[in-house]
Design an enzyme around this catalytic site. Sequence first.
Site, short mmCIF file in Angstrom:
data_model
loop_
_atom_site.label_atom_id
_atom_site.label_comp_id
_atom_site.label_asym_id
_atom_site.label_seq_id
_atom_site.Cartn_x
_atom_site.Cartn_y
_atom_site.Cartn_z
CG HIS A 198 -1.72 1.27 1.35
ND1 HIS A 198 -2.79 1.57 0.54
CD2 HIS A 198 -1.57 2.35 2.17
CE1 HIS A 198 -3.29 2.75 0.87
NE2 HIS A 198 -2.56 3.25 1.85
CB SER A 223 -1.62 -7.20 28.57
OG SER A 223 -2.30 -8.11 29.39
CG ASP A 272 -0.38 -5.53 36.09
OD1 ASP A 272 -1.46 -6.17 36.21
OD2 ASP A 272 0.14 -5.26 35.00
CG HIS A 285 -2.60 -4.74 33.13
ND1 HIS A 285 -1.43 -5.46 33.07
CD2 HIS A 285 -3.35 -5.16 32.07
CE1 HIS A 285 -1.47 -6.29 32.03
NE2 HIS A 285 -2.63 -6.12 31.40
#
Lengths: 299, 299
Positions: free
Chosen positions: B140, B161, B241, B276
């Site tokens: 592209h 994650s 977290d 997180h």
Amino acid sequence: MKVVKELSACGGKLIKLSHDSISTKTRMNVNVYLPKQYYAQDFPRDRRIPTVVYLSGLTCTPDNASEKAFWQFQADKYGFAMVFPDTSPRGDKVANDPEGSWDFGQGAGFYVNATQDPYAPHYQMYDYVHKELPQTLDAHFNGNGVAKLDFQDDVAITGHSMGGFGAICGYLKGYAERKYKSCSAFAPIVNPSNVPWGQKAFGGYLGDERTQWQAYDPCALIKNVKHVNDDKILIHVGDADPFLEEHLKPELLLEAVKATSWEDHVQVKKVHGFDHSYYFVSTFVPEHAEFHAKNLGLI
Amino acid sequence: MKVVKELSACGGKLIKLSHDSISTKTRMNVNVYLPKQYYAQDFPRDRRIPTVVYLSGLTCTPDNASEKAFWQFQADKYGFAMVFPDTSPRGDKVANDPEGSWDFGQGAGFYVNATQDPYAPHYQMYDYVHKELPQTLDAHFNGNGVAKLDFQDDVAITGHSMGGFGAICGYLKGYAERKYKSCSAFAPIVNPSNVPWGQKAFGGYLGDERTQWQAYDPCALIKNVKHVNDDKILIHVGDADPFLEEHLKPELLLEAVKATSWEDHVQVKKVHGFDHSYYFVSTFVPEHAEFHAKNLGLI
């Protein structure tokens, strides 16, 4: 004032708070970012950290700008705190737009004190943002005898879209007593009395009597406030903003200040290819941060 | 490949694209950020701009990191492009988690090639992200004879994650041919075979035969790949977290590399008070950007 969450972010902490507001008679959420200077062991005892208040646009909560505008790095760079208030009272008992649209009612309080039922009982956002919230934050953070944060004197104000309107409005209404030391806006509604978003909001909250609208309209207010120092109002707006022609119309503020003491003290920077999103806001946050840091005496 | 939107952002442009994927047999969305260097008149004709691919976590679309991770300023600083792929195939015809939960199915493709029905027909995210998408972007953006962007050779990979897992997995599986020149991760799942999120995903997409899981599990893969240069894998994780103890367990990767060629080449930085969220990711993006810029030869 209850601390809902306290998170490390950049070099400082993002603190999510909620409290019962006297003005809105509802529970209100607010996010505060305390910069790394606040946590520095050697921060001078005789100094206080100034604040930049950011008023958000239609549909937003305190989280949108906290997550997307990226003030935190700038706050660390210059040493100011950020306050991100909510955009309206919320809850089942709070009247909402009868049509359920997103540009009026909950999420769209327009930072005015409503005089009309059914909105008047809770939509007292002018008093909330400009009076109650600074005092409440002051009491919460400085109430223990360690007055490190300044929420009431060395304060700058800024905002986006509806919040840009709210920032300019609050700045001008408090100008005589120098309530805010600095003002800027991202894609603000500058003349709500003359654009559809503003007319819907002012009609609903303030009633059909348009003379009442003048008390909040920047283009009316600025003619009755004498400019007394060198500072200016800094405004950015994108030329690809889909709301530019119908709702924002920044040229109307430039027209309003012609041949007044504010002429040459309102700067509108039209930037190419930017729309109304946080891609636009976050791009120009560094320039606004430097602007406020200068006006707050930080640089 | 269709350009859905092209927005100014920082000094470059954020381009929202969509295309029909051969791998997933669905329409896929992807965001690309082209830095200011891409638009510079004096950009050298014999140079190409390298890419950093960012793989997002559970529930995310290409927009989450585009809006909240704040790579754009860093991309301008060092001169790399960013690619933000989606996290799974989507649509009515794409099988989803039968329980409707957010950690499996749409929004949670785990960057593997599913072998099990009903997921195998569309959930071919490994091939999509690591093979088809770079070729499609290359065709592209470079198909008109102006090959200014490098999507296939000078490429770094990172993620958050589930996406941190995807980045490490892809890096290790392509290590022999140096598919990626650099790898980092934010709060990654490092040992999916041994944690609930990973077991649910691998069980669903790859079946109950656990030996099949080894082909994607970083803690297994890394033992079979010989480390041959000085670079390392950079990992950050917050000690606040909520998924740290149950799903992330970065210490398992450190254990896995003990007494292998990778010992001393995996760095896990545990940072205090971070959770997180993108408040965590965005805080450490500048460090990861500098890390990748070095590995890509930009500084």
